[in-house]
Design a protein around this motif. Structure first.
Motif, PDB file in Angstrom:
ATOM      1  N   THR A 100       0.893  -1.165   0.000  1.00  0.00           N
ATOM      2  CA  THR A 100       0.000   0.000   0.000  1.00  0.00           C
ATOM      3  C   THR A 100       0.930   1.213   0.000  1.00  0.00           C
ATOM      4  OG1 THR A 100      -0.191   0.579   2.357  1.00  0.00           O
ATOM      5  CG2 THR A 100      -1.515  -1.305   1.571  1.00  0.00           C
ATOM      6  N   THR A 149       1.422   3.198   2.363  1.00  0.00           N
ATOM      7  CA  THR A 149       2.035   3.369   3.689  1.00  0.00           C
ATOM      8  C   THR A 149       3.087   2.296   3.934  1.00  0.00           C
ATOM      9  OG1 THR A 149       0.252   2.071   4.703  1.00  0.00           O
ATOM     10  CG2 THR A 149       0.010   4.486   4.679  1.00  0.00           C
ATOM     11  N   VAL A 150       2.627   1.050   4.164  1.00  0.00           N
ATOM     12  CA  VAL A 150       3.507  -0.104   4.387  1.00  0.00           C
ATOM     13  C   VAL A 150       2.841  -1.298   3.702  1.00  0.00           C
ATOM     14  CG1 VAL A 150       4.293   0.812   6.625  1.00  0.00           C
ATOM     15  CG2 VAL A 150       2.369  -0.807   6.574  1.00  0.00           C
ATOM     16  N   ARG A 187      -0.456 -12.500  16.289  1.00  0.00           N
ATOM     17  CA  ARG A 187      -1.106 -11.288  16.790  1.00  0.00           C
ATOM     18  C   ARG A 187      -2.176 -11.652  17.804  1.00  0.00           C
ATOM     19  NH1 ARG A 187      -1.999  -6.127  13.907  1.00  0.00           N
ATOM     20  NH2 ARG A 187      -3.994  -5.183  14.393  1.00  0.00           N
ATOM     21  N   LEU A 235      -8.321  -5.502  13.082  1.00  0.00           N
ATOM     22  CA  LEU A 235      -7.696  -5.255  11.771  1.00  0.00           C
ATOM     23  C   LEU A 235      -8.392  -4.118  11.033  1.00  0.00           C
ATOM     24  CD1 LEU A 235      -7.384  -8.943  10.505  1.00  0.00           C
ATOM     25  CD2 LEU A 235      -5.800  -7.653  11.953  1.00  0.00           C
ATOM     26  N   THR A 237      -7.343   6.059   8.191  1.00  0.00           N
ATOM     27  CA  THR A 237      -8.244   4.987   8.606  1.00  0.00           C
ATOM     28  C   THR A 237      -9.285   5.580   9.552  1.00  0.00           C
ATOM     29  OG1 THR A 237      -6.545   3.281   8.405  1.00  0.00           O
ATOM     30  CG2 THR A 237      -8.387   2.799   9.887  1.00  0.00           C
ATOM     31  N   LEU A 292     -14.651  -6.086  18.868  1.00  0.00           N
ATOM     32  CA  LEU A 292     -15.256  -4.755  19.068  1.00  0.00           C
ATOM     33  C   LEU A 292     -16.512  -4.595  18.195  1.00  0.00           C
ATOM     34  CD1 LEU A 292     -12.078  -2.468  18.950  1.00  0.00           C
ATOM     35  CD2 LEU A 292     -13.312  -3.251  20.996  1.00  0.00           C
ATOM     36  N   THR A 295     -17.019  -1.911  16.642  1.00  0.00           N
ATOM     37  CA  THR A 295     -16.631  -0.870  15.679  1.00  0.00           C
ATOM     38  C   THR A 295     -15.759  -1.509  14.600  1.00  0.00           C
ATOM     39  OG1 THR A 295     -14.687  -0.353  17.009  1.00  0.00           O
ATOM     40  CG2 THR A 295     -16.657   0.992  17.386  1.00  0.00           C
ATOM     41  N   ALA A 307     -12.639  -0.557  11.561  1.00  0.00           N
ATOM     42  CA  ALA A 307     -11.702   0.415  10.998  1.00  0.00           C
ATOM     43  C   ALA A 307     -11.661   0.215   9.492  1.00  0.00           C
ATOM     44  CB  ALA A 307     -10.319   0.211  11.602  1.00  0.00           C
ATOM     45  N   ALA A 310      -6.380  -6.215   6.474  1.00  0.00           N
ATOM     46  CA  ALA A 310      -4.918  -6.315   6.395  1.00  0.00           C
ATOM     47  C   ALA A 310      -4.226  -5.508   7.475  1.00  0.00           C
ATOM     48  CB  ALA A 310      -4.428  -5.867   5.019  1.00  0.00           C
ATOM     49  N   PRO A 311      -3.537  -6.190   8.385  1.00  0.00           N
ATOM     50  CA  PRO A 311      -2.623  -5.486   9.273  1.00  0.00           C
ATOM     51  C   PRO A 311      -1.308  -5.295   8.527  1.00  0.00           C
ATOM     52  CG  PRO A 311      -2.565  -7.824   9.778  1.00  0.00           C
ATOM     53  CD  PRO A 311      -3.562  -7.649   8.632  1.00  0.00           C
ATOM     54  N   SER A 312      -0.364  -4.573   9.108  1.00  0.00           N
ATOM     55  CA  SER A 312       0.953  -4.480   8.498  1.00  0.00           C
ATOM     56  C   SER A 312       1.540  -5.887   8.420  1.00  0.00           C
ATOM     57  CB  SER A 312       1.837  -3.557   9.337  1.00  0.00           C
ATOM     58  OG  SER A 312       1.796  -3.924  10.703  1.00  0.00           O
ATOM     59  N   LYS A 315     -10.427   1.382  23.745  1.00  0.00           N
ATOM     60  CA  LYS A 315     -10.757   1.941  22.427  1.00  0.00           C
ATOM     61  C   LYS A 315      -9.893   1.389  21.315  1.00  0.00           C
ATOM     62  CE  LYS A 315     -14.162   4.881  22.447  1.00  0.00           C
ATOM     63  NZ  LYS A 315     -15.279   4.685  21.514  1.00  0.00           N
ATOM     64  N   SER A 316      -8.639   1.199  21.571  1.00  0.00           N
ATOM     65  CA  SER A 316      -7.766   0.651  20.537  1.00  0.00           C
ATOM     66  C   SER A 316      -6.794  -0.315  21.188  1.00  0.00           C
ATOM     67  CB  SER A 316      -7.026   1.757  19.814  1.00  0.00           C
ATOM     68  OG  SER A 316      -6.434   1.228  18.648  1.00  0.00           O
ATOM     69  N   GLY A 371      -4.826  -2.391  20.253  1.00  0.00           N
ATOM     70  CA  GLY A 371      -3.496  -2.534  19.669  1.00  0.00           C
ATOM     71  C   GLY A 371      -2.462  -1.707  20.394  1.00  0.00           C
TER      72      GLY A 371
HETATM   73  O1  TXA Z   1      -1.256   1.940   6.892  1.00  0.00           O
HETATM   74  C1  TXA Z   1      -1.859   1.068   7.522  1.00  0.00           C
HETATM   75  O2  TXA Z   1      -2.785   1.331   8.293  1.00  0.00           O
HETATM   76  C2  TXA Z   1      -1.405  -0.402   7.309  1.00  0.00           C
HETATM   77  C3  TXA Z   1      -1.659  -0.759   5.849  1.00  0.00           C
HETATM   78  C4  TXA Z   1      -1.427  -2.215   5.564  1.00  0.00           C
HETATM   79  O3  TXA Z   1      -2.944  -0.361   5.485  1.00  0.00           O
HETATM   80  N1  TXA Z   1      -2.097  -1.261   8.213  1.00  0.00           N
HETATM   81  C5  TXA Z   1      -1.827  -1.288   9.542  1.00  0.00           C
HETATM   82  O4  TXA Z   1      -2.568  -2.223  10.253  1.00  0.00           O
HETATM   83  O5  TXA Z   1      -1.015  -0.583  10.082  1.00  0.00           O
HETATM   84  P1  TXA Z   1      -2.194  -2.667  11.736  1.00  0.00           P
HETATM   85  O6  TXA Z   1      -3.070  -3.816  12.011  1.00  0.00           O
HETATM   86  O7  TXA Z   1      -0.742  -2.917  11.827  1.00  0.00           O
HETATM   87  O8  TXA Z   1      -2.628  -1.472  12.622  1.00  0.00           O
HETATM   88  C6  TXA Z   1      -4.003  -1.184  12.759  1.00  0.00           C
HETATM   89  C7  TXA Z   1      -4.247  -0.317  13.945  1.00  0.00           C
HETATM   90  C8  TXA Z   1      -4.012  -1.071  15.241  1.00  0.00           C
HETATM   91  O9  TXA Z   1      -3.399  -0.199  16.164  1.00  0.00           O
HETATM   92  C9  TXA Z   1      -5.423  -1.435  15.668  1.00  0.00           C
HETATM   93  O10 TXA Z   1      -5.535  -1.605  17.060  1.00  0.00           O
HETATM   94  C10 TXA Z   1      -6.227  -0.244  15.152  1.00  0.00           C
HETATM   95  O11 TXA Z   1      -5.628   0.075  13.936  1.00  0.00           O
HETATM   96  N2  TXA Z   1      -7.642  -0.612  14.927  1.00  0.00           N
HETATM   97  C11 TXA Z   1      -8.142  -1.457  14.016  1.00  0.00           C
HETATM   98  N3  TXA Z   1      -9.474  -1.588  14.144  1.00  0.00           N
HETATM   99  C12 TXA Z   1      -9.845  -0.805  15.167  1.00  0.00           C
HETATM  100  C13 TXA Z   1     -11.078  -0.507  15.809  1.00  0.00           C
HETATM  101  N4  TXA Z   1     -12.220  -1.063  15.430  1.00  0.00           N
HETATM  102  N5  TXA Z   1     -11.059   0.356  16.838  1.00  0.00           N
HETATM  103  C14 TXA Z   1      -9.910   0.918  17.222  1.00  0.00           C
HETATM  104  N6  TXA Z   1      -8.702   0.683  16.677  1.00  0.00           N
HETATM  105  C15 TXA Z   1      -8.659  -0.176  15.666  1.00  0.00           C
END
Ligand code: TXA
Ligand code: MG
Length: 339
Positions: A33, A35-36, A58, A64, A98, A115, A117, A119, A140-142, A225-226, A228
């Protein structure tokens, strides 16, 4: 077992079809993408999504991001789209933003880490857009093993996942280098959950003041809330120390620390925006954008060169500098030396 598809010369419709087939069959595809790199699977296929968590190691409560290529997908994934979300999407999508919104019933809880909610992000990278367009919405996570620096090159993904996933699309180096900005639009006021590729200043120019979640500053209080945010992040094998403060002082302090660690017999790496004399050195570039682009590569590269300690020069927190400093402080486990 892992097919590596070379698309460094741009989108190839035939190869995209092949990768899209993997997604539709419930397999895992890593793709670039802006970003990464992301580690993708069909967002609505529970079994496929579960495999992402397994492959990355994870924790299942870390949700995600779902990647889309059209606005109709947003309406399908979110049960309600507030006006701010529409304004932001209009202005910044496709791009490194996001948005967290109330989830639609169709989205499995596996994808959202339990959750209610979801993203959502519309990436701008042509390969990502083509892949989503040819298959479906992609969770997709990183594409890194949990806790490691995010991948900005296909080589990084190969290091972490070769033999463990079905397909890796090599689209060359990613342009932004830090992950997307995450904003929660489900509470009264918008809340920044992660600074990223879209500067906070730009976000605020469209929707006004955005609250910054305390976990962004490393305060692990209300993490519900998050989820991660409570996990270890961006850690290379070497220990990382960030030096922050006035420019002249930072320079002096870094040189002092290099001397001290060397005297202990340690191999010292420095990553900075100007030259340093250390065992290993990685030049991050001059502008905030260059530093963001090189940050994760520098962490992985210095690790590969076998240093014991990485000393990182802090930069100003404005623009992309906010995302950079957030990643660096996390990589350092908040071991910050003030100069
Ligand atoms: O740039 C990016 O966002 C990359 C590329 C691949 O799109 N993806 C990415 O995904 O960084 P990841 O999984 O590494 O990080 C996603 C972050 C995490 O901190 C997660 O907790 C948060 O987004 N997140 C995802 N869904 C969420 C939700 N429903 N509520 C709060 N935080 C959420
Ligand atoms: Mg990540």
């Amino acid at each position: 077992m892992t097919v590596v598809i070379n698309m460094r010369d741009g989108v190839d419709a035939r190869k995209i079809k092949l990768a899209a087939r993997f997604i539709l069959d419930g397999k895992l595809v890593a793709f670039p993408t802006e970003t990464v790199y992301g580690l993708g699977a069909d967002a609505l296929n529970e079994r496929a999504v579960r495999r992402i968590f397994e492959a990355k190691g994870r924790p299942p409560d870390n949700p995600l991001i779902i990647h889309i290529s059209g606005f109709d997908e947003l309406e399908r994934l979110a049960s309600y789209v507030p006006n701010e979300a529409r304004l932001l999407a209009e202005r910044f999508w496709p791009g490194p933003l996001t948005m967290v919104l109330p989830k639609a019933d169709e989205v499995p809880l596996v994808t959202t880490g339990g959750l209610d909610t979801v993203a959502v992000r519309m990436p701008s990278h042509p390969i990502a857009r083509a892949l989503i367009g040819e298959s479906t919405s992609i969770a997709a996570p990183s594409a890194n093993i949990s806790g490691k620096p995010s991948p900005t090159l296909a080589e990084h993904v190969i290091e972490d996942f070769y033999g463990k996933i079905e397909c890796i699309i090599d689209g060359g180096e990613t342009a932004v280098g830090v992950e997307s900005t995450v904003v929660d639009l489900t509470s009264e006021k918008p809340v920044l959950l992660r600074p990223g590729g879209l500067p906070l200043e730009e976000l605020e120019s469209v929707i006004g003041e955005v609250e910054i979640h305390p976990a962004v500053r490393g305060k692990l209080t209300d993490v519900a809330k998050s989820p991660g945010m409570k996990y270890k992040h961006y850690s290379p094998n070497a220990s990382v120390i960030v030096v922050e403060g006035k420019r002249e002082n930072v320079r002096r302090k870094i040189m002092e620390l290099v001397g001290e660690y060397r005297a202990l017999g340690l191999c010292v790496g420095v990553m900075a925006t100007e030259e340093y004399d250390a065992d290993e050195f990685f030049h991050l570039g001059k502008s905030e954008a260059e530093v963001a682009r090189n940050l994760f590569k520098a962490l992985r590269e210095l690790d590969k060169r076998g240093v014991d300690v990485i000393i990182a020069e802090g930069i100003e927190e404005r623009g992309l500098g906010f995302a950079v400093m957030n990643r660096l402080r996390k990589a350092a486990g908040y071991k910050i030396v003030w100069a």
